[in-house]
Structures are given as structure tokens and as C-alpha cells.
Design a protein around this motif. Structure first.
Motif, PDB file in Angstrom:
ATOM      1  N   VAL A 269      39.806  31.928  30.828  1.00  0.00           N
ATOM      2  CA  VAL A 269      38.698  32.411  31.659  1.00  0.00           C
ATOM      3  C   VAL A 269      38.453  31.462  32.831  1.00  0.00           C
ATOM      4  N   VAL A 270      38.645  30.175  32.585  1.00  0.00           N
ATOM      5  CA  VAL A 270      38.423  29.201  33.657  1.00  0.00           C
ATOM      6  C   VAL A 270      39.693  28.987  34.476  1.00  0.00           C
TER       7      VAL A 270
ATOM      8  N   PRO B 130      40.845  31.934  37.468  1.00  0.00           N
ATOM      9  CA  PRO B 130      40.188  31.815  38.774  1.00  0.00           C
ATOM     10  C   PRO B 130      40.424  30.450  39.426  1.00  0.00           C
ATOM     11  N   ALA B 131      40.563  29.404  38.575  1.00  0.00           N
ATOM     12  CA  ALA B 131      40.788  28.069  39.143  1.00  0.00           C
ATOM     13  C   ALA B 131      42.094  28.036  39.929  1.00  0.00           C
TER      14      ALA B 131
ATOM     15  N   ARG C 197      43.703  30.630  41.221  1.00  0.00           N
ATOM     16  CA  ARG C 197      43.559  31.476  42.411  1.00  0.00           C
ATOM     17  C   ARG C 197      42.833  30.719  43.525  1.00  0.00           C
ATOM     18  N   TYR C 198      41.837  29.967  43.114  1.00  0.00           N
ATOM     19  CA  TYR C 198      41.053  29.201  44.068  1.00  0.00           C
ATOM     20  C   TYR C 198      41.892  28.091  44.703  1.00  0.00           C
ATOM     21  N   LEU C 199      42.690  27.427  43.859  1.00  0.00           N
ATOM     22  CA  LEU C 199      43.457  26.282  44.365  1.00  0.00           C
ATOM     23  C   LEU C 199      44.607  26.697  45.281  1.00  0.00           C
TER      24      LEU C 199
END
Lengths: 628, 189
Positions: free
Chosen positions: B21-22, B25-26, B28-30
Motif C-alpha cells: 500500500v505504501v 505510490p512511493a 510512482r512518486y519517486l
């Protein structure tokens, strides 16, 4: 794969003996079986890990300076996954605060602080103010209006401390005013200093647990006795998964709020985060100099009492100690709940506060829409709203124009004019507005010349009456002809303004505009007998109709209404807003004049509906966010 | 499977689910900068008046344009430097022959700041890559060190145009950035 992993672990263990080190945690047995109440510690631990991980992720983008902090947070919100990561960090904090409180209560009741576990208890209690400081240094990093208001108040609390307070406050803020240094200071505290201190306290906390185990392990074994893993682990993870699920839902659905950047025109009354609301409320009962009791003495005493719990427990018989602890718990929990509820109830019933908060949410939304549309100027996000006609127009109008002018219409904000003595400028130069100007029933009303005495008795009003008063007595086709001419004039004159809101209509009616323009010059209404219109007529007796209502026309008119182009002889007291008054600067700067003009012409950026829907509306001020 | 190992597997699965879950998105963000790579547009700019150029004497000019630096939007900022060389004798403006090179060194991306009039070579101060007046790498350059340049200086499309209103002759350059270190000239992004 597990084989490789195992041999890697063996390799590591031979060198570090880490298994023996972790044995007290890994190979614990639970004498009376697994318990749900034991899950709070692991929940806190994983929330801590979540905060560290998401915090590190945010640091990849966040930039602590007065010109870039808000901008970089806004940028994080735009990156795929960024809004979610920030939401996890934001709501994770709140979950952490709740889990911390629950864990503290459980260990207080269960007597987990008893010898030889006093250090576990003491380090845990010391983490409480640390977590508060962590939150206090983290929330203002967004550099929103609300954030700066919060840090202003919180630094005042530091400043009110005896002896070193003022110096500490100045160092924290980095000077007298909140700015670049405030953000770099808060940032380094939030991401480096406090984590180091927390790691130290947490390290002792966990080391002591490894050394002494938890109190529960000393219970007499029953037939329910079993190993910690996986029986307790599955419970721990289930609780954390539920908590993470709630946080994720909030992060995904509403995200962390981002208020308007600092320096925006309206300052909503600041409120702390909801978990500090009880302290905020507590201050109300200690006015003036006694405030320090609420902000420093009472919280200090509470921490001190908690720290002394193991010692107090020793002095009292077990039953008395238990009773005392229950009593303390009831008072503290009851007090905090009561104060929090009172604070929220007060705000919910404060119409003024709610309206101000609503206004600040609208500003925030506006700032975000502008940032998404035009990017953030190098001078920083405060330029966004400062240069926005939609934001500044109503404020400037209320300050400078509303003493005389009305601004009333269907989409108009409420700008009260106590004693209007000049026309209603809502929709100025639009077809609707000019239609009214050429309507004998309207030109004499307060919307037009009803309140300007000389103009009311002047030639324009008389001419409109002469031209259109007796239409009903005419033949049907004659009446229609005059009305058609009148509408041509309306359309043509309004096209001179080149209003962005009327662009499509103006393009569609090009022919009619040409006919109307010709009629203004030479037609039977005799417009150019008094007015100048392009190459027809003369200046001096009535306002120039060339480019009437255009940006340039309006700006020049407001700057100097008695100029030959406008009302050289018939101005009734409108100041020259753009002319220097002797040595003094003009009432309105060129930029302010431009903002008023653009606002009157409704010439501002308006986001497409679809664009604003990409992000659901804010959950609102976190002061009213309900605990997850 | 007994209850214990079933619970053990459930624990691992639950832990993995929480981490996912973390982590998703982490990641994708990076990796977001990868998603934003394709914005090296061509910029057509008038960089110099023709009369400023002496035949055979290269001069460096700045190219400016708008630029989005993550959150900050720069309306007009210096994006890079170009070297302009006038090749003809320099009377008839309409027939002027002008070449332009990006001042970014094709070796490691430093800016080539100067032209040595005596040796008649461009020299990059970082690793002593050197080029002649036509942007070709020089073997056995003045410095006596080996030339690390992988390819000639990057030539840019250039045009001599006359301003309609003032009649001034301008050198108009199509500015682009190229990957450094490669043997061929490839547009960045």
C-alpha cells in the motif's frame, strides 16, 4: 529463495549474534495466550516506520523556503502518488497521536512501569512532548496562511517561558518575522534533530524491553500459553492493517489539506490541529498573565506526574495505586475530551468563524487553481492571489469605490455600499448594462443616474426619455424599428468594451455591430451630437464612446475622470485615483487600478469544471477533522 | 497445514499487503521525473543582430525562453548559450552565411566559454576538448593533450532574417539540447 535468505541471515548472525539480541522479542512466549490489548505497541512502531518512510519520500521534493515551501508542497500534490504519500504522512500523524494515547493508557492501567521497567516507562513518557514538538514543527512547513498563524502562536508560547523564552523564540523564528529562516529551522528540527532524539529515546525503550520483556510475560502460565509469533503477530498486523486502511482511505479520498499560501488577503482565525484543541481551549480559562499556567505549567505538571508514576506506585498499596491511576486517567481523559468538545462546539456555533474559514477555503482553492494554470512565479506563491483580479477586485472595490458605487447583480459578491451616490457597476459596459442605460424606466434609478443629482437632471437622461418615452403611442412597425435601432446601438457600444465574457456573442453579431456603430455615428439618436465615437463627434461635453468600457478606457477613466475624454465638467466628486496628489503617490497604484478594471470587466482566469474536479474538495480545516 | 503455520503465512501476507500500500505510490512518486522527460522543445529565437558579427570571429550569445523548473515558472530566463560564426566577407546581408553551435560541450556537457583566436580553436575548460572554427574536433590540439570530444560541436539550425518593421538583419537560431557523451547527436529527452 528462502534458502538463500536463510543462509544470508545465518551469515549475518554468525557475525553479529543478532538473533540472540532479538530473542527476547522474537521468541517470547505469551503465558496467557495472545491479546488484542498488546497490539498498541506494534501499531505505534509501524506507524512510526510509516511516518519515517513517508517523511523521507516528501523530503525528495519539499523545499523549505518562504518562496518555495508552499509551491513544493503544491507540486507534491500534483505528482502521481504524491498526494497519497503526503496524506499518509498527515493522517499517520493523527493516528500516531491516538495510538500513543491508547498505549499510554494501557500501560498506565496494567502497571507496565513497575520495576525493573521504569526506564521503559520514562522514555515512553518523554516521547510524549517530543511527539507534540514533532507535530508543531511539521505542520507549519506547508507555509500556508494557517501554518504561519500556527507557528506565530506557538512561538509566542515558547517566548512566554521565563528567562530564556524570548531568546529561544527569536532563534526559533530566525529573527523578528516568520520567513525563510523559520522554515529552515523548523525543517531541520522536524527531519533531523527530533528524529535523532526520538531514535535515542526509542532505542532505550526497545533495548529495555529486550532486556526485561514486558510485564505480561510474568503472568502465571495457563493452558492458553503460546509463542508470540505468529499468534500475537497476526493480531498486531491485523490492527495495523485496519489503521493503515483508514489512513489510506483518508489520504486517497481527501488528502492532506493545503490552505492558501501565507500572505493571502483574508486571515481566517487560526486554530491548532484537533489534537491540540484542548490546550487551545484551556488557555481561555487563564487570561492575561496567568496564561502561562495553561501553556506551560499544567502540561509540565502532567508530564512530571506521569514520570513519577513508578515512584508513587511504590509508596502506595497496590489497590490504592490502581484506584489513583484510574482516577488520574478519568480526570485527564475526561478533561481533554471535555475541553476538545467545548472548543469544537464553540467553533461550530460561531457563524463568523465558519464564514471566515469558508472564505479561506475558497482562497485556497483559488490559489491552487491559479498555481495549476500558470505555474508559480519566481517571486513565490503569494503573487498568485496578489495579482488575481477575482481575489483582489472585490477588496479594492469595497475599499475605494463602494463608498459611492453599488455592485449588485446575480453573480456579484456582496459588497455593501451604505449610501450609494453613483451607478451600479455590476456588468458595466455589458449589453445588459447598456440596455438599462437606454431604458427610460431604468436610467433614472439608483442603478444608473438616480443618485447623481446633476446627471439625473442632465442631457443624457432627458435624451433617453425624449427618444424612448412614447414608444407605446407609435405604430407597431415604427416602434419595432426604433427598438431594433436601439438594440443595434446596445450591441455595437458594448462591443467597444471587448469584454472577455461577451467574446462569443460579439463574434457572432459582427454584422449587427457594424450596423450599430454606423448608426451611433450618423443615426437619428444623435449620439455624436454630444459624444465622440471614433472619427465622429467631439470630446468635452460627454464621455468618449470610442472603446467605451475597454480595459484602457476604464483604467484611464478611473485614473482621471475629469480628463477631457470623460467628465471634464460634469464629474460629481469622483477622485482621480491614478493621479499623484501633490507629493503623495496616487490613491491607486497602476497595478491596483489594473486589478479593479480587470475585475469590473470579469477578465480573470476561471478553471474549467473538469480541471478542478481532479482533486476532491478539502476535508477542511483540520481543526474540525474527526479522528480516524 | 496446521494453525500455526497458517497464521504465520497470514502474518506475512498481511505485512506484505501493508508494505505494498505504501510502496506502490512511493515508487510512482519517486520515478515521476522519468514521466516528465519529454519536454525539450525547440526554441526559435533571434539571438544576435547580423552587424554584431565579424567574419571568422565566433561570438557567444545567450538564448532565453520560458522554463518550468518543477514548481517555478520562469517567464523569460537564460536557457543556454550558442556560438555564432559568420563565414562570408560580410556585405550583402541577405546572402550572409552564418553557422551556429550549441556552446554545450558534447563530451560532458560543460559550457565552452571561449574561442582562442590565435590557435583558432574552441576549447572546453573541463577536459580540454577542442574544436575548430567549423566545430570539428581537433587532433593534436594546442594543449598537446588527447582530445576527449566524442563528436563535433552540435550545430544548430540557423537563419538570417530581416525584421519587417525596423529592417534590421537578425540571426535566428533554433535552440535544442543534445545528449552529451554520445558519438552521434541525439536530442535530449
Amino acid at each position: 529463495m528462502f534458502g538463500v535468505l536463510n543462509s544470508a541471515c545465518d551469515w549475518l548472525d554468525e557475525r553479529t549474534r543478532y538473533r540472540a539480541l532479538l530473542a527476547p522479542i522474537r521468541e517470547r512466549t505469551l503465558p496467557d495466550g495472545p491479546r488484542w490489548s498488546l497490539t498498541t505497541a506494534s501499531c505505534l512502531w509501524w506507524l512510526f516506520v510509516l511516518e519515517v518512510v513517508t517523511g523521507l519520500l516528501l523530503m525528495f521534493t519539499y523545499s523549505p523556503s518562504a518562496t518555495s515551501a508552499w509551491a513544493s508542497v503544491f507540486y507534491i500534490e500534483q505528482i502521481p502518488g504524491g498526494s497519497f504519500v503526503r496524506g499518509l504522512h498527515y493522517f499517520g500523524t493523527q493516528a500516531f497521536v491516538i495510538a500513543f494515547a491508547v498505549h499510554l493508557m494501557r500501560t498506565l492501567i496494567s502497571g507496565a512501569f513497575r520495576a525493573p521497567r521504569e526506564l521503559i516507562w520514562i522514555t515512553g513518557v518523554l516521547l510524549l512532548p517530543l511527539v507534540a514538538a514533532w507535530s508543531v514543527t511539521g505542520n507549519p512547513l506547508t507555509a500556508t496562511q494557517k501554518a504561519f498563524a500556527q507557528i506565530q502562536v506557538e512561538s509566542e508560547i515558547v517566548g512566554s517561558a521565563p528567562v530564556a523564552g524570548p531568546a529561544l523564540q527569536r532563534i526559533l523564528i530566525g529573527g523578528e518575522r516568520i520567513g525563510n529562516l523559520t522554515l529552515t529551522h523548523l525543517n531541520v528540527l522536524h527531519v533531523a534533530i527530533l528524529p535523532l532524539v526520538a531514535a535515542l529515546l526509542l532505542g532505550v525503550h526497545l533495548w529495555q524491553i529486550c532486556l526485561h520483556g514486558i510485564g505480561y510475560q510474568e503472568v502465571e502460565p495457563t493452558e492458553r500459553a503460546c509463542a508470540y509469533f505468529p499468534h500475537q503477530t497476526i493480531r498486531n498486523l491485523t490492527v495495523f492493517a485496519v489503521v493503515l486502511g483508514i489512513i489510506s482511505y483518508l489520504a486517497w479520498h481527501s488528502g492532506a489539506p493545503l490552505e492558501a499560501p501565507a500572505g493571502a488577503p483574508d486571515e481566517a482565525p487560526p486554530r491548532p490541529e484537533w489534537y491540540f484543541a484542548f490546550l487551545f481551549e484551556l488557555r481561555r480559562y487563564f487570561p492575561g498573565d496567568s496564561e502561562i499556567i495553561a501553556t506551560q505549567v499544567l502540561p509540565g505538571v502532567a508530564i512530571l506526574v506521569l514520570l513519577l508514576i513508578p515512584a508513587i506506585d511504590r509508596l502506595l498499596p497496590r489497590a490504592a495505586s490502581f484506584g489513583l491511576r484510574i482516577l488520574v486517567l478519568l480526570i485527564v481523559v475526561g478533561g481533554i475530551t471535555g475541553l476538545t468538545a467545548t472548543s469544537m462546539y464553540r467553533d461550530w456555533n460561531d457563524a463568523e468563524f465558519i464564514a471566515a474559514r469558508e472564505a479561506s477555503h475558497e482562497l485556497a482553492e483559488r490559489a491552487r487553481a491559479l498555481a495549476a494554470h500558470e505555474g508559480i512565479p519566481p517571486a513565490g506563491p503569494r503573487q498568485l492571489l496578489a495579482n488575481d483580479p477575482k481575489t483582489q477586485g472585490p477588496r479594492l472595490f469595497a475599499e475605494h469605490c463602494a463608498t459611492c458605487h453599488l455592485y449588485q447583480g446575480s453573480e456579484a459578491p456582496e459588497i455593501a455600499s451604505e449610501e450609494p451616490v453613483a451607478p451600479n457597476l455590476y456588468g458595466f459596459a455589458s449589453r445588459e448594462w447598456i440596455r438599462g442605460l437606454l431604458d427610460p424606466e431604468k436610467i433614472g434609478t439608483a442603478d444608473y443616474f438616480g443618485n447623481t443629482e446633476d446627471m439625473k437632471a442632465g442631457d443624457m437622461v432627458a435624451t433617453v426619455h425624449d427618444l424612448f418615452d412614447d414608444l407605446d403611442e407609435l405604430e407597431e412597425d415604427e416602434r419595432q424599428e426604433i427598438n431594433t435601432w436601439r438594440e443595434d446601438v446596445v450591441v455595437a457600444l458594448s462591443a467597444e468594451a471587448d469584454l472577455p465574457t461577451q467574446q462569443e456573442a460579439d463574434e457572432a453579431d459582427a454584422e449587427r455591430i457594424a450596423t450599430g456603430a454606423e448608426f451611433i455615428k450618423t443615426g437619428d439618436f444623435g449620439c455624436t451630437d454630444c459624444h465622440k465615437f471614433h472619427d465622429e463627434g467631439d470630446l468635452g461635453s460627454a464621455p468618449d464612446l470610442t472603446a467605451y468600457g475597454s480595459r484602457e478606457w476604464l483604467a484611464a477613466m478611473i485614473a482621471d475622470p475629469e480628463h477631457e475624454r470623460f467628465y471634464p465638467d460634469t464629474n460629481e466628486g469622483m477622485p482621480a485615483f491614478g493621479l499623484a496628489q501633490g507629493n503623495a503617490a496616487p490613491i491607486l497604484s497602476e497595478a491596483e487600478l489594473g486589478l479593479i478594471v480587470d475585475w469590473l470587466r470579469r477578465d480573470w482566469y476561471e478553471p474549467q469544471q473538469a480541471a478542478t474536479e481532479s482533486r476532491p474538495p478539502d476535508t477542511g480545516d483540520s481543526a474540525t477533522t474527526v479522528a480516524p | 497445514m496446521d494453525r500455526r503455520s497458517w497464521l504465520a503465512w497470514c502474518s506475512r501476507a498481511l505485512g506484505l499487503a501493508c508494505a505494498t500500500v505504501v510502496a506502490v505510490p512511493a515508487v510512482r512518486y519517486l520515478v515521476d521525473p522519468l514521466r516528465r522527460s519529454g519536454d525539450s522543445d525547440e526554441i526559435r529565437r533571434r539571438v544576435a543582430r547580423l552587424e554584431e558579427l565579424e567574419p571568422g570571429e565566433p561570438r557567444m550569445f545567450a538564448v532565453s525562453g520560458s522554463y518550468q523548473d518543477a514548481w517555478t515558472f520562469h517567464d523569460e530566463t537564460v536557457l543556454g548559450q550558442v556560438w555564432i560564426v559568420r563565414e562570408d566577407a560580410g556585405d550583402a546581408s541577405a546572402d550572409a552565411r552564418v553557422t551556429a553551435f550549441s556552446a554545450t560541450c558534447p563530451h560532458k556537457g560543460c559550457v565552452i566559454p571561449s574561442f582562442d583566436q590565435q590557435a583558432c580553436e574552441f576549447q572546453c575548460p573541463c577536459h580540454k576538448a577542442s574544436f575548430d572554427l567549423f566545430g570539428e574536433p581537433i587532433e593534436g590540439a594546442a594543449s598537446g593533450e588527447p582530445n576527449p570530444a566524442p563528436r563535433p560541436m552540435d550545430s544548430l539550425t540557423v537563419e538570417v532574417v530581416q525584421d519587417d518593421a525596423s529592417g534590421t538583419w537578425w540571426v535566428e537560431v533554433v535552440y535544442q539540447e543534445f545528449e552529451s557523451g554520445l558519438e552521434t547527436k541525439e536530442v535530449k529527452g
